[in-house]
Design a protein around this motif. Sequence first.
Motif, PDB file in Angstrom:
ATOM      1  N   GLN A   1       1.045   4.168  -2.949  1.00  0.00           N
ATOM      2  CA  GLN A   1       0.791   5.574  -2.619  1.00  0.00           C
ATOM      3  C   GLN A   1       1.995   6.439  -2.972  1.00  0.00           C
ATOM      4  O   GLN A   1       1.842   7.539  -3.525  1.00  0.00           O
ATOM      5  CB  GLN A   1       0.469   5.708  -1.131  1.00  0.00           C
ATOM      6  CG  GLN A   1       0.134   7.131  -0.710  1.00  0.00           C
ATOM      7  CD  GLN A   1      -0.251   7.220   0.758  1.00  0.00           C
ATOM      8  OE1 GLN A   1       0.149   6.394   1.581  1.00  0.00           O
ATOM      9  NE2 GLN A   1      -1.027   8.229   1.112  1.00  0.00           N
TER      10      GLN A   1
ATOM     11  N   ASP B   1      -3.338   4.973  -8.425  1.00  0.00           N
ATOM     12  CA  ASP B   1      -4.659   4.762  -7.835  1.00  0.00           C
ATOM     13  C   ASP B   1      -5.205   3.413  -8.287  1.00  0.00           C
ATOM     14  O   ASP B   1      -5.591   3.254  -9.452  1.00  0.00           O
ATOM     15  CB  ASP B   1      -5.603   5.884  -8.272  1.00  0.00           C
ATOM     16  CG  ASP B   1      -7.006   5.726  -7.682  1.00  0.00           C
ATOM     17  OD1 ASP B   1      -7.217   4.787  -6.883  1.00  0.00           O
ATOM     18  OD2 ASP B   1      -7.874   6.546  -8.023  1.00  0.00           O
TER      19      ASP B   1
ATOM     20  N   ARG C   1       0.835  -1.211   0.000  1.00  0.00           N
ATOM     21  CA  ARG C   1       0.000   0.000   0.000  1.00  0.00           C
ATOM     22  C   ARG C   1       0.870   1.262   0.000  1.00  0.00           C
ATOM     23  O   ARG C   1       0.605   2.220  -0.733  1.00  0.00           O
ATOM     24  CB  ARG C   1      -0.909   0.015   1.228  1.00  0.00           C
ATOM     25  CG  ARG C   1      -2.089  -0.915   1.183  1.00  0.00           C
ATOM     26  CD  ARG C   1      -2.915  -0.731   2.452  1.00  0.00           C
ATOM     27  NE  ARG C   1      -4.086  -1.583   2.495  1.00  0.00           N
ATOM     28  CZ  ARG C   1      -4.953  -1.590   3.511  1.00  0.00           C
ATOM     29  NH1 ARG C   1      -4.765  -0.792   4.544  1.00  0.00           N
ATOM     30  NH2 ARG C   1      -6.006  -2.395   3.496  1.00  0.00           N
ATOM     31  N   GLN C   2       1.880   1.261   0.856  1.00  0.00           N
ATOM     32  CA  GLN C   2       2.780   2.412   0.925  1.00  0.00           C
ATOM     33  C   GLN C   2       3.434   2.676  -0.426  1.00  0.00           C
ATOM     34  O   GLN C   2       3.536   3.827  -0.873  1.00  0.00           O
ATOM     35  CB  GLN C   2       3.884   2.160   1.947  1.00  0.00           C
ATOM     36  CG  GLN C   2       3.490   2.206   3.391  1.00  0.00           C
ATOM     37  CD  GLN C   2       4.696   1.901   4.271  1.00  0.00           C
ATOM     38  OE1 GLN C   2       5.823   1.792   3.792  1.00  0.00           O
ATOM     39  NE2 GLN C   2       4.453   1.754   5.555  1.00  0.00           N
TER      40      GLN C   2
END
Length: 412
Positions: free
Chosen positions: A90, A95, A86-87
């Motif tokens: 991001q 997206d 996830r990091q």
Amino acid sequence: MRGARTERFDVAVTGVGLVTPAGIGVEANVERVWSGTPTAARDSELEGLPVDFGCRVPGFDAGALLGRRAAVRMDPVSHFGVVAARQAVQDAALDPAAWDGARVGVVMGTSLGGWSTVEREHGKHLADGPGLVSPLLMVMGPVNMTAGYIAMDLKALGPNQVVSTACASGNTAIGYARALLEAGVCDVVLAGGAEAAMSPTAMASLARAGALSTRSDDPAAASRPFDADRDGFVAGEGAAVLVLERVEDARARGARVRARVSGFGASADGHHASAPDPSGGGAERAIRAALADALIEPGEVDHVNAHGTSTPLNDKTESGIVRRVFGERPAVTSTKGVVGHLLGAAGAAEAAYTVLAVERGLVPPTANLSSLDAEVQVDVVAKEARPVRIGAAVNNSFGFGGQNAVIAVTPA
């Protein structure tokens, strides 16, 4: 067989995610690793064992980060892997709700997978019988599940693979991810490694094998790569994930490119189950293969992130290989002095640190190095971070079974 390369294939590193004993996130890791501050400490879960200390991820709350319902269905290895992924996504300014998931791959490395869950459920089986074994064991323990959970969480629906080459797994995963991009199979690949195997049985076995440092009186000083007084590695846990894209694709969407992965080499020692080949032949072949793949000459390499385990055999053998291939010029470091040995996640975390060193022009120090072993005749960075203009760097990873994987990293 394919002939020698005539044109280099670079992939852009557009995102980095880190969950390590140095902290959660890139900035926490940079602060701790580049200051050379060790993380090893006594561990209550290892109390009573011959080696009762290690390097844990601090302040990690899986329920808060992933949601309680999701967290209870995963082993900690997948907790770490999903959060790091996830990091990274991001950080890459991507997206998942907008991407074509079928063109997004995942390649993760691990050595032991959900070992702690398997150990816990096996204990229940022995103590109380099969009726109390969790039905979730088979979606928590297998080594493939971290990559599977990343795909579920981020809707990365392309090729989903796990590689297991012991402590070389993270680098191996990055190498295979690059191949998927070169082949045109994927447009984005999340690649890295995860490990959460600091369970009593695993640590007892490593201690019995003589692999771990026994410096229980001073755990913070126990991991001391290349030091004359080293006596073994310190086990750690965590995950690291890189977002990899073709350079032209990253440019087209205006992405920040932290650095490039420009070459990959792999080999086998074919020598011993746990000890490195003292000749260093296998590791040297992997290094030279990565350089050839990147069309880089040894004299162009300014930085080596060494495997640097703090074991007597590895550090002596590896430093000899580095001297033979590169001479004295590159700035060599081992970040295991800070975070310990993350086993199947080690190569991925160290790849991330190599990318950040190239991006920042700053090589982190080797923690706890107070007296360089006289047989280590390379330029090991110690005491404090060193500014270096890095035109090319390599990250070495060598594993039990004699499996070697090396990546070459160049600036953006």
